[in-house]
Design an enzyme around this catalytic site. Structure first.
Site, mmCIF file in Angstrom:
data_model
loop_
_atom_site.group_PDB
_atom_site.id
_atom_site.type_symbol
_atom_site.label_atom_id
_atom_site.label_comp_id
_atom_site.label_asym_id
_atom_site.label_seq_id
_atom_site.Cartn_x
_atom_site.Cartn_y
_atom_site.Cartn_z
ATOM 1 N N ARG A 12 0.820 -1.207 0.000
ATOM 2 C CA ARG A 12 0.000 0.000 0.000
ATOM 3 C C ARG A 12 0.856 1.261 0.000
ATOM 4 N NH1 ARG A 12 -0.762 4.672 2.658
ATOM 5 N NH2 ARG A 12 -0.323 3.606 4.619
ATOM 6 N N ASP A 13 1.511 1.536 1.092
ATOM 7 C CA ASP A 13 2.312 2.744 1.225
ATOM 8 C C ASP A 13 3.507 2.730 0.277
ATOM 9 O OD1 ASP A 13 3.099 5.171 2.240
ATOM 10 O OD2 ASP A 13 4.042 4.353 4.025
ATOM 11 N N CYS A 237 6.274 9.831 0.598
ATOM 12 C CA CYS A 237 5.053 10.576 0.891
ATOM 13 C C CYS A 237 4.789 11.555 -0.242
ATOM 14 C CB CYS A 237 5.180 11.332 2.209
ATOM 15 S SG CYS A 237 3.712 12.321 2.565
#
Length: 300
Positions: A12-13, A237
């Site tokens: 996911r991340d 991020c």
């Protein structure tokens, strides 16, 4: 021996920010390889709008096709009630929600204040309680923010406490831009521990400045027994320019095993998985442990 739980966030991340499209079959094989290596908590995907995270557009298809294994959980990110309800139809039994300890980051990330984000999560927690679904809370920017600079540890403690009060079974503390050092991480943990039991805290450290392993070690000594990591160090991020990936799962496992902790993870098989996904993405593994172990194999 001390037991440590690793939460694998690579599928996911780790993959969400890849510019190249990663097909569903590759994601499923990655998850299956991670489970075969011993991971028991693997973040599978995000039930978010494809407009915001195109890489996760196949979330329904992935969850429908993903094999289930006894003792293995596949948490998914659900930022709102709509995402939660969609995840529920695919048998999801654990979800994650994100808040930030920085007002600027919250505005850039989810277009609302910290307090507004907490209010938005209330229906998710209420629905999860009714359905018997566990909720894990994440707090971003627990050390520093790309827009505000250093973050007050007391603010982190307040947000973490609010996430617990809503009903999180655990709160993961994220050094989103990877500027933390053992000293700054420990200051943050000391503040948070006055509001949230250490047994319900997890460390989520990015390696932008090469400090993630040191921060895991410091947090382990402080008493944390849950850490998030991403196979081969995948990820970053999208709202924090220059932030490199999460700490590699292989590096965390190597460190913890060296400290005498048990993780239930087969490091050799994990390294194989790291090499495999790196090949799929056309790059070198982001883990120093994987590179070292793979080079050693090649020399024999």
């Amino acid at each position: 021996m001390t037991q440590v739980r690793i939460v694998e966030v690579g599928p996911r991340d780790g993959l969400q920010n890849e510019t190249q499209t990663v097909v569903t079959a590759t994601k499923i094989e990655l998850i299956e390889r991670l489970v075969a290596a011993g991971l028991r908590t693997v973040e599978a995907t995000s039930f978010v709008s494809p407009r915001w995270v195109p890489q996760m557009a196949d979330h329904a298809e992935l969850m429908a096709a993903l094999p289930r294994h006894p003792g293995v959980t596949y948490p998914v990110l659900t930022p709102n009630l709509k995402g939660f309800e969609a995840a529920l139809t695919h048998g999801v039994r654990e979800v994650a929600v994100f808040a930030a300890a920085s007002e600027s980051f919250s505005q850039r990330n989810i277009n609302c204040s910290i307090s507004e984000s907490i209010e938005r999560f209330q229906p998710v927690f209420e629905a999860a309680q009714r359905e018997g679904v566990r909720v894990r809370g994440y707090v971003s920017c627990v050390v520093s923010c790309p827009y505000e600079g250093p973050v007050d540890p007391q603010r982190v403690a307040e947000v973490a406490a609010q996430m617990m009060a809503l009903g999180s079974y655990e709160v993961s503390l994220g050094d989103t831009i990877g500027t933390g050092t053992p000293a700054s991480v420990l200051r943050m943990l000391e503040a948070v521990a006055t509001r949230v039991p250490v047994a319900q805290l997890a460390g989520h450290y990015h390696d932008t400045y090469g400090m993630a392993a040191a921060n895991v070690h410091a947090s382990y000594q402080f008493g944390l027994r849950v850490f998030d990591s991403s196979v081969s160090g995948l990820g970053g991020c999208p709202y924090a320019k220059g932030a490199s990936g999460n700490i590699a799962t292989e590096d965390v496992v190597y460190l913890l095993h060296g400290l005498g902790a048990t993780t239930g993870i087969d490091l050799e098989r994990l390294v194989d998985t790291s090499v495999w996904i790196s090949q799929q993405l056309g790059r070198e593994p982001g883990s120093r442990v994987t590179r070292a172990m793979f080079a050693k194999r090649q020399s024999i």
